[in-house]
Design a protein around this motif. Structure first.
Motif, PDB file in Angstrom:
ATOM      1  N   SER A  16      30.658   1.145  -8.858  1.00  0.00           N
ATOM      2  CA  SER A  16      31.473  -0.021  -8.491  1.00  0.00           C
ATOM      3  C   SER A  16      31.348  -0.294  -6.986  1.00  0.00           C
ATOM      4  CB  SER A  16      32.946   0.249  -8.825  1.00  0.00           C
ATOM      5  OG  SER A  16      33.768  -0.691  -8.156  1.00  0.00           O
ATOM      6  N   ASN A  17      31.348  -1.555  -6.620  1.00  0.00           N
ATOM      7  CA  ASN A  17      31.318  -1.904  -5.195  1.00  0.00           C
ATOM      8  C   ASN A  17      32.615  -1.558  -4.489  1.00  0.00           C
ATOM      9  OD1 ASN A  17      28.737  -2.933  -5.346  1.00  0.00           O
ATOM     10  ND2 ASN A  17      29.471  -4.944  -6.008  1.00  0.00           N
ATOM     11  N   PHE A  18      33.631  -1.210  -5.279  1.00  0.00           N
ATOM     12  CA  PHE A  18      34.927  -0.854  -4.711  1.00  0.00           C
ATOM     13  C   PHE A  18      35.000   0.640  -4.385  1.00  0.00           C
ATOM     14  CE2 PHE A  18      37.906  -4.565  -5.774  1.00  0.00           C
ATOM     15  CZ  PHE A  18      36.868  -5.460  -6.009  1.00  0.00           C
ATOM     16  N   SER A  19      33.967   1.402  -4.706  1.00  0.00           N
ATOM     17  CA  SER A  19      34.009   2.848  -4.429  1.00  0.00           C
ATOM     18  C   SER A  19      33.973   3.078  -2.917  1.00  0.00           C
ATOM     19  CB  SER A  19      32.858   3.574  -5.122  1.00  0.00           C
ATOM     20  OG  SER A  19      31.659   3.420  -4.408  1.00  0.00           O
ATOM     21  N   LEU A  20      34.659   4.133  -2.496  1.00  0.00           N
ATOM     22  CA  LEU A  20      34.836   4.365  -1.055  1.00  0.00           C
ATOM     23  C   LEU A  20      33.619   5.063  -0.453  1.00  0.00           C
ATOM     24  CD1 LEU A  20      38.626   5.330  -1.025  1.00  0.00           C
ATOM     25  CD2 LEU A  20      37.574   3.117  -0.514  1.00  0.00           C
ATOM     26  N   HIS A  21      32.525   4.314  -0.388  1.00  0.00           N
ATOM     27  CA  HIS A  21      31.282   4.821   0.210  1.00  0.00           C
ATOM     28  C   HIS A  21      30.874   3.858   1.313  1.00  0.00           C
ATOM     29  CE1 HIS A  21      31.284   6.922  -3.715  1.00  0.00           C
ATOM     30  NE2 HIS A  21      30.834   7.903  -2.952  1.00  0.00           N
ATOM     31  N   PRO A  22      31.188   4.222   2.559  1.00  0.00           N
ATOM     32  CA  PRO A  22      30.910   3.300   3.676  1.00  0.00           C
ATOM     33  C   PRO A  22      29.408   3.038   3.859  1.00  0.00           C
ATOM     34  CG  PRO A  22      32.345   5.126   4.358  1.00  0.00           C
ATOM     35  CD  PRO A  22      31.841   5.457   2.998  1.00  0.00           C
ATOM     36  N   ILE A  23      29.123   1.868   4.393  1.00  0.00           N
ATOM     37  CA  ILE A  23      27.731   1.530   4.723  1.00  0.00           C
ATOM     38  C   ILE A  23      27.688   0.976   6.153  1.00  0.00           C
ATOM     39  CG2 ILE A  23      26.897   1.086   2.383  1.00  0.00           C
ATOM     40  CD1 ILE A  23      27.359  -1.941   2.935  1.00  0.00           C
ATOM     41  N   GLU A  24      26.535   1.162   6.775  1.00  0.00           N
ATOM     42  CA  GLU A  24      26.304   0.582   8.104  1.00  0.00           C
ATOM     43  C   GLU A  24      25.191  -0.455   7.964  1.00  0.00           C
ATOM     44  OE1 GLU A  24      23.516   2.105  10.801  1.00  0.00           O
ATOM     45  OE2 GLU A  24      23.857   0.003  11.309  1.00  0.00           O
ATOM     46  N   LEU A  91      21.710  -1.140  -1.987  1.00  0.00           N
ATOM     47  CA  LEU A  91      20.612  -0.228  -1.621  1.00  0.00           C
ATOM     48  C   LEU A  91      21.057   0.687  -0.485  1.00  0.00           C
ATOM     49  CD1 LEU A  91      17.645   0.734  -1.801  1.00  0.00           C
ATOM     50  CD2 LEU A  91      17.054  -1.106  -0.205  1.00  0.00           C
ATOM     51  N   LYS A  92      21.697   0.109   0.534  1.00  0.00           N
ATOM     52  CA  LYS A  92      22.149   0.909   1.682  1.00  0.00           C
ATOM     53  C   LYS A  92      23.140   1.986   1.240  1.00  0.00           C
ATOM     54  CE  LYS A  92      21.745   1.965   5.862  1.00  0.00           C
ATOM     55  NZ  LYS A  92      21.849   1.357   7.167  1.00  0.00           N
ATOM     56  N   LYS A  93      24.026   1.627   0.334  1.00  0.00           N
ATOM     57  CA  LYS A  93      25.022   2.594  -0.166  1.00  0.00           C
ATOM     58  C   LYS A  93      24.341   3.815  -0.797  1.00  0.00           C
ATOM     59  CE  LYS A  93      28.411   2.711  -3.979  1.00  0.00           C
ATOM     60  NZ  LYS A  93      29.228   1.870  -4.874  1.00  0.00           N
ATOM     61  N   PHE A  94      23.344   3.569  -1.630  1.00  0.00           N
ATOM     62  CA  PHE A  94      22.717   4.686  -2.338  1.00  0.00           C
ATOM     63  C   PHE A  94      21.688   5.419  -1.481  1.00  0.00           C
ATOM     64  CE2 PHE A  94      24.843   2.461  -5.692  1.00  0.00           C
ATOM     65  CZ  PHE A  94      25.355   3.510  -6.441  1.00  0.00           C
ATOM     66  N   LEU A  95      21.223   4.795  -0.410  1.00  0.00           N
ATOM     67  CA  LEU A  95      20.370   5.525   0.543  1.00  0.00           C
ATOM     68  C   LEU A  95      21.226   6.399   1.456  1.00  0.00           C
ATOM     69  CD1 LEU A  95      17.779   2.782   1.616  1.00  0.00           C
ATOM     70  CD2 LEU A  95      17.372   4.787   0.167  1.00  0.00           C
ATOM     71  N   THR A  96      22.469   5.969   1.693  1.00  0.00           N
ATOM     72  CA  THR A  96      23.344   6.661   2.642  1.00  0.00           C
ATOM     73  C   THR A  96      24.026   7.888   2.031  1.00  0.00           C
ATOM     74  OG1 THR A  96      23.797   4.536   3.697  1.00  0.00           O
ATOM     75  CG2 THR A  96      25.337   6.318   4.203  1.00  0.00           C
TER      76      THR A  96
END
Ligand SMILES: Nc1nc(O)c(N)c(N[C@@H]2O[C@H](COP(=O)(O)O)[C@@H](O)[C@H]2O)n1
Length: 157
Positions: A16-24, A91-96
């Motif tokens: 979910s895009n609401f999951s608390l996984h920060p991105i830069e 993509l950034k979320k799953f690379l991070t």
């Protein structure tokens, strides 16, 4: 077997895009993909003043509520760019975040579907006929990461 996901506390909630996984992105940190996605609606629009408020929203639900306000003016090209905006953030979320990258990779070639009862664009909607663009993005990000890992492995061998 199709994998359905929706709320963060349900199975596969990290999709979910609401999951608390920060991105830069471009030097700015966003608490969730949802914060970033909602803010991008107003880049260059007359209502760009809302962007810092979305950025500072305490939860992704509050960020979404701000971004969904129907009286605000979206950027004129939003319908053209929104899938690319979402894909870059996902993509950034799953690379991070390696722990959720693993969850994504372990799904193999299963079909991923955002089981939103209301969203027929990003999800499948109540009757499962929706376009499921978020699921499609996750599957294409999964493939891109697989190829990146393969290229890294053969380069280092
Ligand atoms: N309301 C809601 N709650 C959740 O927990 C969700 N995962 C979603 N879906 C997401 O909402 C975004 C679309 O927002 P707009 O309608 O374009 O403003 C997108 O991130 C969906 O994945 N909705």
């Amino acid at each position: 077997m199709t994998i359905y996901f929706y709320k963060v506390w349900q199975p596969y909630g990290c999709f979910s895009n609401f999951s608390l996984h920060p991105i830069e992105i471009e030097g700015v940190y966003w608490p969730t993909v949802e914060h970033y996605y909602q803010a991008q609606k107003f880049v260059g629009s007359d209502d760009a003043v809302i962007i810092p408020l979305i950025h500072a929203a305490p939860t992704p639900d509050e960020a979404a509520a701000l971004g969904r306000c129907s009286t605000r003016k979206l950027r004129p090209d939003w319908e053209i760019v929104k899938i690319d905006v979402m894909r870059a953030a996902v993509l950034k979320k799953f690379l991070t975040h390696p722990e959720i990258r693993e969850v994504l990779l372990v799904t193999g070639d299963e079909v991923l579907v955002e089981n939103s009862p209301t969203d027929y664009f990003w999800g499948c909607g109540a009757d499962k006929t929706g376009q499921n663009h978020l699921g499609k993005i996750l599957m294409s990000v999964r493939e891109e990461i697989r190829q990146l890992l393969f290229l890294t492995a053969i380069t280092n061998s």
